[in-house]
Write a protein that holds these residues in place. Sequence first.
Motif, PDB file in Angstrom:
ATOM      1  N   HIS A  51       0.799  -1.227   0.000  1.00 57.09           N
ATOM      2  CA  HIS A  51       0.000   0.000   0.000  1.00 57.09           C
ATOM      3  C   HIS A  51       0.834   1.280   0.000  1.00 57.09           C
ATOM      4  O   HIS A  51       0.313   2.336  -0.354  1.00 57.09           O
ATOM      5  N   MET A  52       2.090   1.195   0.382  1.00 58.42           N
ATOM      6  CA  MET A  52       2.883   2.413   0.562  1.00 58.42           C
ATOM      7  C   MET A  52       4.147   2.439  -0.291  1.00 58.42           C
ATOM      8  O   MET A  52       5.002   3.297  -0.098  1.00 58.42           O
ATOM      9  N   PRO A  62       4.924   9.669   4.030  1.00 55.60           N
ATOM     10  CA  PRO A  62       3.461   9.766   4.132  1.00 55.60           C
ATOM     11  C   PRO A  62       3.026  10.505   5.382  1.00 55.60           C
ATOM     12  O   PRO A  62       3.777  10.651   6.354  1.00 55.60           O
ATOM     13  N   GLY A  63       1.791  10.931   5.396  1.00 60.73           N
ATOM     14  CA  GLY A  63       1.193  11.561   6.560  1.00 60.73           C
ATOM     15  C   GLY A  63       0.434  10.559   7.403  1.00 60.73           C
ATOM     16  O   GLY A  63       0.364   9.356   7.107  1.00 60.73           O
ATOM     17  N   LYS A  64      -0.162  11.045   8.488  1.00 57.88           N
ATOM     18  CA  LYS A  64      -0.877  10.160   9.413  1.00 57.88           C
ATOM     19  C   LYS A  64      -2.065   9.502   8.737  1.00 57.88           C
ATOM     20  O   LYS A  64      -2.360   8.318   8.964  1.00 57.88           O
ATOM     21  N   ASP A 117      -2.652   5.492   8.613  1.00 56.80           N
ATOM     22  CA  ASP A 117      -3.849   4.867   9.191  1.00 56.80           C
ATOM     23  C   ASP A 117      -4.611   4.057   8.157  1.00 56.80           C
ATOM     24  O   ASP A 117      -5.164   2.988   8.463  1.00 56.80           O
ATOM     25  N   SER A 118      -4.649   4.552   6.914  1.00 56.81           N
ATOM     26  CA  SER A 118      -5.331   3.793   5.861  1.00 56.81           C
ATOM     27  C   SER A 118      -4.632   2.471   5.610  1.00 56.81           C
ATOM     28  O   SER A 118      -5.271   1.441   5.363  1.00 56.81           O
ATOM     29  N   PRO A 139      -5.152  -5.115   8.841  1.00 52.66           N
ATOM     30  CA  PRO A 139      -5.298  -5.134  10.310  1.00 52.66           C
ATOM     31  C   PRO A 139      -4.593  -6.307  10.974  1.00 52.66           C
ATOM     32  O   PRO A 139      -4.168  -6.206  12.130  1.00 52.66           O
ATOM     33  N   VAL A 140      -4.448  -7.424  10.274  1.00 52.11           N
ATOM     34  CA  VAL A 140      -3.830  -8.603  10.873  1.00 52.11           C
ATOM     35  C   VAL A 140      -2.315  -8.470  10.883  1.00 52.11           C
ATOM     36  O   VAL A 140      -1.657  -8.665  11.914  1.00 52.11           O
TER      37      VAL A 140
END
Length: 642
Positions: free
Chosen positions: A590-591, A601-603, A607-608, A614-615
């Motif tokens: 993702h990044m 990146p920013g916060k 968070d996204s 999530p795992v």
Amino acid sequence: MVACRRPTTAKQSDDYHHCKFCQGLYARDSLWRHVRNCPQKSVEGEPRAGRNRISLDLPKPDQVHEAVWKIACEMNQDDISLVVRNERDILNLGESLYNARKPHEKRNDYIRQKMREMARLLIAARAITPVKSTEDLVMPNNFRHVIQAVRAVAGYELESNSYKIPSLALKLGHSLAKLAGIVQCNAIISNRHAIAESAKQFATLYEKKWTESISAAALGTLQQAKWNKPYVLPFTQDVSLLHKFLATERVKCMTDLEKEPNSKSFGNLAKVTLTQVVLFNRKRQGEVSKMELRTFASRNCSKLNPDIMMCLSEFERKLAQHFDRVEIRGKRSRMVPVLLTPDMIAAMELLMKSRNECQVHAENVYFFARPSSFSHYRGSDCFRKYANQCGASNPEALTSTRLRKQVATLSTVLNLKENEMDQLATFLGHDIRVHREFYRLPESTLQLAKVSKLLIAMGKGRLSDLQGKGLDDIEINPDDEVDTGDDDSSEETAEDLPQHKGSRTETSADGTFLRPAPDSKTLDNMESTSESTSLDNVNSSNTQPRHDSQQNTALQVITSQASSNGSKGKQAGKTRSKWTGDEVKAVERHMLHFITSCRVPGKKDCDSCIQAEPVALKDRDWAAIKYYIHNRIIALKRKMNS
């Protein structure tokens, strides 16, 4: 005066002229109708003239050039032409222009225009100033009257300091300078030294005062008229449609001319062929329109030099044998080459063979000649006709000038070498300076497409990320949000990075916190741990945990020092764990674009990423992801610099 037709209203003698064939006296506005059907007209006659272009057969004054007097008699019969015939200095100006220009290049039209411009100036000067003759225009004491007359003719507006016809004001200035020299020479010949000295003083006065009085405002008006003017270039699809349409029309016109040779079929084929030659070669339409018959007949058809052919590739040798080349007269008497395909050669040879059968005058020297006339077809008219017929979406853009600009514009995209650019400019018929200044990619397009990228990067605070890049290498999205100093910023804040002993805080000019600068010891530790990260590992999805542990060690050094110094950063005192392979893969899914674009990146972005994985990222917060990407960027930059 006995007129052939009695007028119904009162007329003046100037309203009548003699027919040059039967010498009958007819009204000036109806003489053209009589000349077309005059019984005394010769069998061959002359080309049909328009209503106002009736040649008068007036006796030539002494010491007037015969060709110039003929031009004056062929003008539109109005008050301006009457002034031209009665002013000896204007006729001398026409003679000077006639001797300086070579034949068969529309010199008569140019001379006619210049003499009429000077006559218009004299008429305006007579109406509003004490000036009465052309010689009075070049007397120093009448300089302010001349300025007043020029402004009146060119439509000067005092409030805006502009002209309605700025080009006319500039042209009149050039003609006045030449007229002053003519008056001075004639005065010297006739021993009128006072007049000669006055004309010389007028030339000095013109050189010193004309620019501030006339030229500056006229040039400013011309330049301002070009502001915000759209640059319309033809679409490639429209050019392709025109090519196909002309190819079909050429076959049809050749068939018609072979079956039934007449002036109509000859004209159709001449117009189609003229348009094809201009379109294929991207030449000025006037240059090809004025191609002479003997120029085409005497073209070089010899075989190419075998030594030169050996230096070419196989494809280039085939092209060299496929085309014919003819050299024509271009702008400023330059030699301009024109390439002809076999289809064009076949059509042009048919035109040359059919001239006698299609009522083309033997005295007509032009290749694309009009039947029963001494002139030629105009390429601009032909382009306009076939552009509207071919079904183009933007037919107004299909002109010879815009097609030439299209070639020069696209040549900038090809990144041609200096010698290749010179060859292209020579083929188009101008020097390299004109090619770059007037025919290259429009300046507005460069500003919109290239310079704007630099301005966007500066506005987003990302100028440091573009170090070492050119304008062509910058890729930036103008719709991205502008970076600010909150948690969503791509720049670190005071809470994002913990402080440590010996750190230096960098601030901008307005006092905004940018990022902490570690001391030399910490920086050495970071360099030693980051240098082991290779460029290949940046784009690889199988990043080894060993590299992550080394990067994490650097973070632990900073964090431990910050914690010992009582730092209140969000990450102070937290235990750092080694990044696993699953965590690295989750972040890179993702990044990775942040790493490759060297942007932290920013916060919100972090968070996204956590919400999407999530795992895998259950033990990581947004700051940890941000630090990880920051270290990867540092390693990437060092690898690229090395």
